[in-house]
Motif scaffolding. Structure first.
Motif, PDB file in Angstrom:
ATOM      1  N   ASN A 157      -4.275 -11.211   2.105  1.00  0.00           N
ATOM      2  CA  ASN A 157      -4.071 -12.636   1.842  1.00  0.00           C
ATOM      3  C   ASN A 157      -2.653 -13.068   2.221  1.00  0.00           C
ATOM      4  O   ASN A 157      -2.454 -14.124   2.814  1.00  0.00           O
ATOM      5  CB  ASN A 157      -4.340 -12.966   0.371  1.00  0.00           C
ATOM      6  N   ARG A 158      -1.690 -12.224   1.894  1.00  0.00           N
ATOM      7  CA  ARG A 158      -0.294 -12.567   2.197  1.00  0.00           C
ATOM      8  C   ARG A 158      -0.061 -12.684   3.696  1.00  0.00           C
ATOM      9  O   ARG A 158       0.551 -13.636   4.165  1.00  0.00           O
ATOM     10  CB  ARG A 158       0.625 -11.506   1.583  1.00  0.00           C
ATOM     11  N   ILE A 159      -0.558 -11.719   4.453  1.00  0.00           N
ATOM     12  CA  ILE A 159      -0.324 -11.750   5.895  1.00  0.00           C
ATOM     13  C   ILE A 159      -1.147 -12.869   6.546  1.00  0.00           C
ATOM     14  O   ILE A 159      -0.676 -13.521   7.479  1.00  0.00           O
ATOM     15  CB  ILE A 159      -0.587 -10.374   6.555  1.00  0.00           C
ATOM     16  N   ASN A 160      -2.345 -13.128   6.049  1.00  0.00           N
ATOM     17  CA  ASN A 160      -3.139 -14.236   6.594  1.00  0.00           C
ATOM     18  C   ASN A 160      -2.485 -15.588   6.304  1.00  0.00           C
ATOM     19  O   ASN A 160      -2.520 -16.483   7.147  1.00  0.00           O
ATOM     20  CB  ASN A 160      -4.573 -14.192   6.074  1.00  0.00           C
ATOM     21  N   ASN A 161      -1.851 -15.731   5.127  1.00  0.00           N
ATOM     22  CA  ASN A 161      -1.112 -16.962   4.827  1.00  0.00           C
ATOM     23  C   ASN A 161       0.066 -17.133   5.774  1.00  0.00           C
ATOM     24  O   ASN A 161       0.319 -18.227   6.269  1.00  0.00           O
ATOM     25  CB  ASN A 161      -0.620 -16.969   3.381  1.00  0.00           C
ATOM     26  N   LEU A 162       0.773 -16.067   6.044  1.00  0.00           N
ATOM     27  CA  LEU A 162       1.886 -16.123   6.992  1.00  0.00           C
ATOM     28  C   LEU A 162       1.386 -16.500   8.379  1.00  0.00           C
ATOM     29  O   LEU A 162       1.946 -17.373   9.037  1.00  0.00           O
ATOM     30  CB  LEU A 162       2.611 -14.771   7.052  1.00  0.00           C
ATOM     31  N   ASN A 163       0.311 -15.858   8.805  1.00  0.00           N
ATOM     32  CA  ASN A 163      -0.204 -16.108  10.147  1.00  0.00           C
ATOM     33  C   ASN A 163      -0.814 -17.493  10.285  1.00  0.00           C
ATOM     34  O   ASN A 163      -0.763 -18.084  11.357  1.00  0.00           O
ATOM     35  CB  ASN A 163      -1.220 -15.033  10.539  1.00  0.00           C
ATOM     36  N   SER A 164      -1.369 -18.056   9.211  1.00  0.00           N
ATOM     37  CA  SER A 164      -1.909 -19.411   9.303  1.00  0.00           C
ATOM     38  C   SER A 164      -0.775 -20.410   9.516  1.00  0.00           C
ATOM     39  O   SER A 164      -0.947 -21.418  10.189  1.00  0.00           O
ATOM     40  CB  SER A 164      -2.723 -19.765   8.063  1.00  0.00           C
ATOM     41  N   LYS A 165       0.407 -20.098   8.985  1.00  0.00           N
ATOM     42  CA  LYS A 165       1.575 -20.953   9.220  1.00  0.00           C
ATOM     43  C   LYS A 165       2.042 -20.837  10.664  1.00  0.00           C
ATOM     44  O   LYS A 165       2.642 -21.742  11.202  1.00  0.00           O
ATOM     45  CB  LYS A 165       2.704 -20.569   8.273  1.00  0.00           C
ATOM     46  N   LYS A 166       1.762 -19.679  11.280  1.00  0.00           N
ATOM     47  CA  LYS A 166       2.162 -19.446  12.667  1.00  0.00           C
ATOM     48  C   LYS A 166       1.001 -19.691  13.631  1.00  0.00           C
ATOM     49  O   LYS A 166       1.119 -19.391  14.806  1.00  0.00           O
ATOM     50  CB  LYS A 166       2.647 -17.996  12.812  1.00  0.00           C
ATOM     51  N   ASN A 167      -0.148 -20.184  13.117  1.00  0.00           N
ATOM     52  CA  ASN A 167      -1.353 -20.394  13.932  1.00  0.00           C
ATOM     53  C   ASN A 167      -1.768 -19.109  14.645  1.00  0.00           C
ATOM     54  O   ASN A 167      -2.036 -19.096  15.839  1.00  0.00           O
ATOM     55  CB  ASN A 167      -1.155 -21.523  14.952  1.00  0.00           C
ATOM     56  N   LYS A 168      -1.846 -18.042  13.900  1.00  0.00           N
ATOM     57  CA  LYS A 168      -2.138 -16.732  14.465  1.00  0.00           C
ATOM     58  C   LYS A 168      -3.098 -16.011  13.539  1.00  0.00           C
ATOM     59  O   LYS A 168      -2.977 -16.105  12.324  1.00  0.00           O
ATOM     60  CB  LYS A 168      -0.807 -15.965  14.568  1.00  0.00           C
ATOM     61  N   THR A 169      -4.051 -15.294  14.107  1.00  0.00           N
ATOM     62  CA  THR A 169      -4.968 -14.514  13.294  1.00  0.00           C
ATOM     63  C   THR A 169      -4.840 -13.050  13.713  1.00  0.00           C
ATOM     64  O   THR A 169      -4.988 -12.714  14.879  1.00  0.00           O
ATOM     65  CB  THR A 169      -6.428 -14.961  13.496  1.00  0.00           C
ATOM     66  N   ILE A 170      -4.543 -12.217  12.742  1.00  0.00           N
ATOM     67  CA  ILE A 170      -4.405 -10.789  12.999  1.00  0.00           C
ATOM     68  C   ILE A 170      -4.609 -10.054  11.684  1.00  0.00           C
ATOM     69  O   ILE A 170      -4.198 -10.529  10.643  1.00  0.00           O
ATOM     70  CB  ILE A 170      -3.023 -10.436  13.601  1.00  0.00           C
ATOM     71  N   SER A 171      -5.222  -8.934  11.728  1.00  0.00           N
ATOM     72  CA  SER A 171      -5.318  -8.093  10.549  1.00  0.00           C
ATOM     73  C   SER A 171      -5.417  -6.652  11.010  1.00  0.00           C
ATOM     74  O   SER A 171      -6.292  -6.304  11.793  1.00  0.00           O
ATOM     75  CB  SER A 171      -6.530  -8.471   9.695  1.00  0.00           C
ATOM     76  N   SER A 172      -4.498  -5.844  10.547  1.00  0.00           N
ATOM     77  CA  SER A 172      -4.483  -4.431  10.904  1.00  0.00           C
ATOM     78  C   SER A 172      -4.654  -3.551   9.673  1.00  0.00           C
ATOM     79  O   SER A 172      -4.131  -2.465   9.610  1.00  0.00           O
ATOM     80  CB  SER A 172      -3.157  -4.091  11.604  1.00  0.00           C
ATOM     81  N   PHE A 173      -5.358  -4.059   8.672  1.00  0.00           N
ATOM     82  CA  PHE A 173      -5.530  -3.305   7.446  1.00  0.00           C
ATOM     83  C   PHE A 173      -6.685  -2.325   7.555  1.00  0.00           C
ATOM     84  O   PHE A 173      -7.714  -2.641   8.157  1.00  0.00           O
ATOM     85  CB  PHE A 173      -5.796  -4.233   6.261  1.00  0.00           C
ATOM     86  N   THR A 174      -6.496  -1.171   6.968  1.00  0.00           N
ATOM     87  CA  THR A 174      -7.562  -0.209   6.834  1.00  0.00           C
ATOM     88  C   THR A 174      -8.038  -0.307   5.398  1.00  0.00           C
ATOM     89  O   THR A 174      -7.305   0.018   4.476  1.00  0.00           O
ATOM     90  CB  THR A 174      -7.065   1.226   7.124  1.00  0.00           C
ATOM     91  N   LYS A 175      -9.237  -0.810   5.205  1.00  0.00           N
ATOM     92  CA  LYS A 175      -9.759  -0.981   3.845  1.00  0.00           C
ATOM     93  C   LYS A 175     -10.496   0.266   3.419  1.00  0.00           C
ATOM     94  O   LYS A 175     -11.232   0.851   4.199  1.00  0.00           O
ATOM     95  CB  LYS A 175     -10.663  -2.204   3.778  1.00  0.00           C
ATOM     96  N   PRO A 176     -10.260   0.689   2.160  1.00  0.00           N
ATOM     97  CA  PRO A 176     -10.912   1.911   1.668  1.00  0.00           C
ATOM     98  C   PRO A 176     -12.417   1.751   1.539  1.00  0.00           C
ATOM     99  O   PRO A 176     -12.944   0.706   1.482  1.00  0.00           O
ATOM    100  CB  PRO A 176     -10.274   2.160   0.310  1.00  0.00           C
TER     101      PRO A 176
END
Length: 176
Positions: A157-176
């Motif tokens: 959520n934190r990184i998606n909030n940052l990226n929405s401010k930058k108009n960017k979508t990225i996620s490099s998380f490995t979910k368990p």
């Protein structure tokens, strides 16, 4: 790897046994530490950051780090306040979303010191996502993982909030 006096010794021994090269032990001095609630010990006003590398060719941006010490060689004691106020990531209950969230400026310095733009940074304990945010701000790629799904969601959520401010979508998380 960040740790307290209670666990940093074991971390250092384990990584050395795995043939990682121990480069430095950085002391993070906290000018605003949390008080000792037991009133039976001194207040813990420091944490340790063990810097390791695998192999010989690690990155150390020596000249660039001088800017943090008035043009002189950077020392191994760094002062950063504990996360409070707007920097502190809150959960849906309004309380801290992660008990050991690290200051963004501390992690920006670590990443800037030990990597170059467009390189990939691995954080196996992504927690509240501070490493990922610092990487995004410093033009680094990153991979984050955590054994706790709630923390992965907080970081995501934190990184998606940052990226929405930058108009960017990225996620490099490995979910368990």
């Amino acid at each position: 790897v960040c740790g307290s006096l209670h666990n940093i010794g074991e971390v250092i021994i384990t990584l050395k046994e795995l043939n990682y090269k121990f480069i430095n032990l950085i002391t993070w001095r906290k000018p605003n530490p949390m008080p000792s609630i037991t009133k039976r010990t001194l207040t813990h006003s420091t944490e340790f950051i063990a810097w390791f590398a695998k192999g010989r060719g690690w990155t150390f941006n020596y000249k660039n780090m001088k800017k943090y010490n008035a043009g002189k060689q950077l020392r191994d004691v760094w002062e950063f306040p504990v996360c409070q106020g707007p920097e502190r990531v809150k959960g849906t209950n309004g309380r801290a979303a992660h008990p050991t969230q690290k200051p963004l400026e501390l992690f920006k310095r670590l990443i800037e010191m030990s990597s170059n733009e467009n390189e990939t940074v691995l954080d196996p304990f992504i927690g509240s996502g501070t490493t990922a945010v610092a990487c995004e701000l410093l033009n680094r790629k990153w991979i984050g993982m955590d054994s706790n799904k709630e923390y992965v969601d907080v970081a995501d959520n934190r990184i998606n909030n940052l990226n929405s401010k930058k108009n960017k979508t990225i996620s490099s998380f490995t979910k368990p």
